[in-house]
Design a protein around this motif. Structure first.
Motif: not given
Length: 84
Positions: A37-45, A13-18
């Motif tokens: 996916a994106v959830a609650f403003g976080r990018h998730i793998l 999980r990260s704040e950045t898509r990169k």
């Protein structure tokens, strides 16, 4: 009998898509299927449940190996001229 759909679980999980894109590339290179996916403003793998332990181990190894690297944008620029 129909194939059972895969169950996916968060492995990063990260704040950045990169960061997530980099992590997804690591898993792809190791032959581990993933999705984002994106959830609650976080990018998730996400990875399949059966691959989650291996995926997390590969990501931990990647982070450990790259901890001291200077980011490309901060690397010093080469000289464009010289004195001779």
């Amino acid at each position: 009998m129909a194939d059972t759909p895969a169950t996916w679980i968060e492995v990063s999980r990260s704040e950045t898509r990169k960061t997530i894109d980099d992590h997804a590339l690591v898993l792809t290179a190791r032959g581990i299927a993933s999705g984002t996916a994106v959830a609650f403003g976080r990018h998730i793998l996400l990875a399949r449940v059966e691959d989650a332990e291996r995926a997390r181990a590969e990501l931990e190894k990647y982070v450990r190996e790259n901890r001291e690297w200077t980011p490309r944008e901060l690397a010093p620029q080469p000289l464009r001229w010289s004195v001779a």
